[in-house]
Design an enzyme around this catalytic site. Structure first.
Site, PDB file in Angstrom:
ATOM      1  N   PRO A   2     -10.994  -1.431  -7.220  1.00  0.00           N
ATOM      2  CA  PRO A   2      -9.834  -0.837  -6.749  1.00  0.00           C
ATOM      3  C   PRO A   2      -9.667  -1.386  -4.952  1.00  0.00           C
ATOM      4  O   PRO A   2     -10.619  -1.541  -4.763  1.00  0.00           O
ATOM      5  CB  PRO A   2      -9.751   0.499  -6.856  1.00  0.00           C
ATOM      6  CG  PRO A   2     -11.577   0.744  -7.729  1.00  0.00           C
ATOM      7  CD  PRO A   2     -12.398  -1.039  -8.187  1.00  0.00           C
ATOM      8  N   GLU A   3      -8.304  -1.461  -4.578  1.00  0.00           N
ATOM      9  CA  GLU A   3      -8.374  -1.508  -3.142  1.00  0.00           C
ATOM     10  C   GLU A   3      -7.269  -0.501  -2.712  1.00  0.00           C
ATOM     11  O   GLU A   3      -7.505   0.756  -3.622  1.00  0.00           O
ATOM     12  CB  GLU A   3      -7.598  -3.125  -2.165  1.00  0.00           C
ATOM     13  CG  GLU A   3      -7.775  -4.106  -3.325  1.00  0.00           C
ATOM     14  CD  GLU A   3      -7.196  -5.213  -3.900  1.00  0.00           C
ATOM     15  OE1 GLU A   3      -6.057  -4.903  -2.496  1.00  0.00           O
ATOM     16  OE2 GLU A   3      -7.283  -6.343  -4.588  1.00  0.00           O
TER      17      GLU A   3
END
Ligand SMILES: [Zn+2]
Length: 281
Positions: A2-3
Site C-alpha cells: 500500500p502507498e
C-alpha cells in the site's frame, strides 16, 4: 504494498465508516490481545496492554505510508508493509491464521491487524515524531511549493526513481505512483535530480499530485494480494504495462530495474537525457 492513496483510503474508511463497518472514532479501546510478538515495536507487550486499555480513539489519519490513531494520551501507529490489513469485525469473531493483534472496542467490535507475511509493525508512543519524524514533506501539502521542491532536487545528485521512493526525501510514494508520476511528467526514471530545470521540477511535483489525487479518488489500486476495494489499477499509464502501447504515442512500455525495483516507462515520451528540454506534459 500500500502507498499513500491506499493508506489514505484505509484511514478514511476507519475514520468515517463504510456500509460494512461503523466509524471507530470516539470508541474506547477495551484491551489488547497480541498474537505475534514481533509485530509490536514498542513498548513491551505488557506495557502496551496496560497503557492502551481505556483510551479513546480521537482521530484516524495518515502520515506518509503510516496509519495512525490519535488516542487520549498516546499515538497508535501501523505500517502495513507488504501484507498488513486492518479489519473491523464483531467482537469474538473466529480468529484467522494471520491475525497478529486484536483490539476489542466498545460497541461489540474489534479491530484486527492481520498480516500474512509478518513485515507489518505497530507502535504505541507518547510522541508521534518518534516514529514518523524522519519523513520528508507530504506531497499533497501545499506548503511544499514548486520552489522548495526544486531546491530539494537541486540539493542532491540522485536518479529520480529511487529519490522519489526515499521517504525522508518525500513521504508516501511507492513503486506504482513514482512510475506513474514520472511518466506523466515525461521524465526518464534515471535522470539525475540536480540536472532538472525549474520548470521540469514544477511539472514533476504537479504530476505527483495528479496521480496521487487520481489514486485517492479511485480508492487506491487493488493489485496487492491483501489490499482491495480500489480500482486505480484500471487506469495505470505505465505501471505493469510492459510491452503494451503508450496511451500518448503508441510506443511499447519498457521495464528496467532501478535500485532493485521494476520500473516502467515510455522510451519515447520519457527520453533519457531531457534535462535541456522543458516538459510541456
Ligand atoms: Zn509514449
Amino acid at each position: 504494498m500500500p502507498e499513500l492513496p491506499e493508506v489514505e483510503t484505509i484511514a478514511r474508511n476507519l475514520c468515517l465508516g463504510t456500509q460494512q463497518q461503523p466509524s471507530l472514532v470516539g470508541r474506547h479501546i477495551l484491551g489488547a490481545n497480541l498474537l505475534w510478538g514481533r509485530t509490536l515495536v514498542e513498548p513491551s507487550p505488557v506495557e502496551f496492554s496496560q497503557r492502551i486499555e481505556g483510551q479513546v480513539i480521537e482521530a484516524i489519519d495518515r502520515r506518509g505510508k503510516f496509519l495512525y490513531f490519535q488516542l487520549t494520551c498516546d499515538w497508535l501507529l501501523f505500517h502495513l508493509r507488504m501484507s498488513g490489513d486492518l479489519v473491523v469485525q464483531r467482537l469474538d469473531s473466529p480468529q484467522k491464521t494471520h491475525d497478529r493483534l486484536v483490539l476489542p472496542l466498545e460497541g461489540e467490535l474489534e479491530l484486527v491487524f492481520n498480516d500474512a507475511r509478518k513485515f507489518g509493525r505497530v507502535w504505541l508512543v507518547e510522541e508521534v515524531d518518534r516514529v514518523v519524524g524522519h519523513l520528508g514533506p507530504e506531497p499533497l501539502d501545499e506548503s511544499l511549493t514548486p520552489a522548495i521542491f526544486f531546491t530539494k532536487l537541486q540539493s542532491t545528485r540522485r536518479q529520480l526513481k529511487p529519490l522519489l521512493l526515499d521517504q525522508p526525501f518525500l513521504a508516501g510514494l511507492g513503486n506504482i505512483y513514482a512510475d506513474e508520476a514520472l511518466n506523466l511528467a515525461k521524465l526518464h526514471p534515471l535522470i539525475i535530480s540536480n540536472t532538472l530545470a525549474e520548470a521540469q521540477a514544477a511539472s514533476l511535483l504537479q504530476s505527483i499530485r495528479t496521480v496521487l489525487r487520481d489514486g485517492i479518488a479511485r480508492n487506491g489500486a487493488s493489485i496487492d494480494w491483501v489490499y482491495r476495494g480500489g480500482d486505480f489499477q484500471n487506469y495505470f499509464r505505465v505501471y505493469q504495462r510492459t510491452g503494451k502501447p503508450c496511451q500518448e504515442c503508441g510506443t511499447l512500455i519498457a521495464r528496467i530495474i532501478v535500485g532493485q525495483r521494476g520500473t516502467h516507462f515510455c522510451p519515447q515520451c520519457q527520453p533519457p537525457l531531457s534535462s535541456m528540454e522543458v516538459s510541456h506534459g
